[in-house]
Design an enzyme around this catalytic site. Sequence first.
Site, PDB file in Angstrom:
ATOM      1  N   HIS A  62      16.110  34.388 -13.528  1.00 15.91           N
ATOM      2  CA  HIS A  62      17.323  34.149 -12.750  1.00 15.91           C
ATOM      3  C   HIS A  62      17.164  34.752 -11.359  1.00 15.91           C
ATOM      4  CE1 HIS A  62      19.866  32.686 -16.001  1.00 15.91           C
ATOM      5  NE2 HIS A  62      19.476  33.684 -16.762  1.00 15.91           N
ATOM      6  N   CYS A  92      16.584  29.643 -17.823  1.00 17.94           N
ATOM      7  CA  CYS A  92      16.936  30.391 -19.029  1.00 17.94           C
ATOM      8  C   CYS A  92      17.407  29.432 -20.125  1.00 17.94           C
ATOM      9  CB  CYS A  92      17.978  31.465 -18.696  1.00 17.94           C
ATOM     10  SG  CYS A  92      18.018  32.818 -19.890  1.00 17.94           S
TER      11      CYS A  92
END
Length: 484
Positions: free
Chosen positions: A426, A329
């Site tokens: 994630h 991310c």
Amino acid sequence: MVRSIMIQGTGSNVGKSMLVAGLARAFTRRGLRVAPFKPQNMSNNAAVAQGGEIGRAQALQARAAKREPHTDMNPILLKPETDTGAQIIVQGQRRGTMRAGDYRKGKAALLEAALESFLRLCSDVDLVLIEGAGSPAETNLRAGDIANMGFACAADVPVVLVGDIHRGGVIAQIVGTQAVLDDTDLAQIKGFAVNRFKGDISLFDEGRDDIAIRTDWPCLGVVPWFNDAWKLPAEDMMDIRSHMGGTCKVVVPQLERMANFDDLDPLSGEPNVSVEIIPPGRPLPGDADLVLLPGSKSTIGDLNFFRAQGWDIDLYAHVRRGGHVVGLCGGYQMLGKTITDPEGIEGSTGKVKGLGLLDVHTVMVGQKKVTQTQAIETQTNLPVYGYEIHIGRTEGADCDRPWLKVGKRAEGAISTSGRIRGCYLHGMFASDGYRSAFLQELGHSSDLNYEESVEETLDTLADHLERHMDLDLLLALARAPKRA
């Protein structure tokens, strides 16, 4: 009829989240339909739930209660972006960014949203376990409070106050809290508990009795230190720590605005893996197998912070030695060549140079993406599962070698060497098959069923609380909340 009770603490990080998770599993095993609830949370470690995003701790508590996580379990989530401002998530959806002073002015409307979510939760469960935030003793924050006594009084729910003996001064923590609360707030407190005791519990009998005499509150238990707490996903940055395991060394720079660092949990649980969190001021070790750049709530700010520690020099040296790098991310965005923020989403508008280890460019535009994701890892064709919470679009030549395939969509990027990779997903290391293949690539084996480990730890935690807390008394103290 539904009942509820609230666990408040004498301060932040006294173990409230862990206690609520253990209580949720214990009462669920007794046959009750249980739901967790936290009216206001402040955390950059969010989870994707039905309806949007919530604090990671409430997702774990929902799992402990064997329920699907829902945004009503944490209707107000504050995600700090700077020292004085935070992104405001209301019932799962981003409402923008507020400075602390502006947030305090708008609390009345937020309390209404919290009560609305709470009452919806109450509609189909037997017990709602509510977690406070920080401490009710912060009298300067009492006006307009929605996190502790403000909510407890508005919903008329009883409170159990928890102190942390590991910090020292637990008698003063609990008795002092009683001393500064007004009569209305004091009327909500029905008992106390002491958490994180190390050693022979009987040595604190006199201290426990002294608190009970001074406060006239019953003690619901003195809870010993729970040694397996590290096996459960951590929510607060204060909870993350290095975990020394085996010879595979994963190094993680501790960014100022780290977010969604539950990516580290499955790696920390591996017997053959050591995860080392590197605090500011220390160089990245030269013997790492993998440097993992975690998510960030403020990518450009954390990139500047990364460079200020000299970690960019250490990272380039790691790559020259043949080391592997993963960016997730915000960490993925940092690995690229440029990051552009034309709308000032993270603060000021502008364009900054990235670390340049991936040939990609990121633009901070578009709607925030919040979704559960299933993908296929392109090198192994193994399935991975996780979630995405991000703003930004990343494109470039290295995206032609995607790390993942999400349906027909390519996701992430891999360098020409194959040793540097990044993506927006994630939680992918919780997929046992892929984590095993990934560690094998680093020259190490995997011996962990992660999801099974979490379930076993929640059961062990519930057993721990059954032994050391009076759960029958706690349930008896719970009562039906006030309806709107």
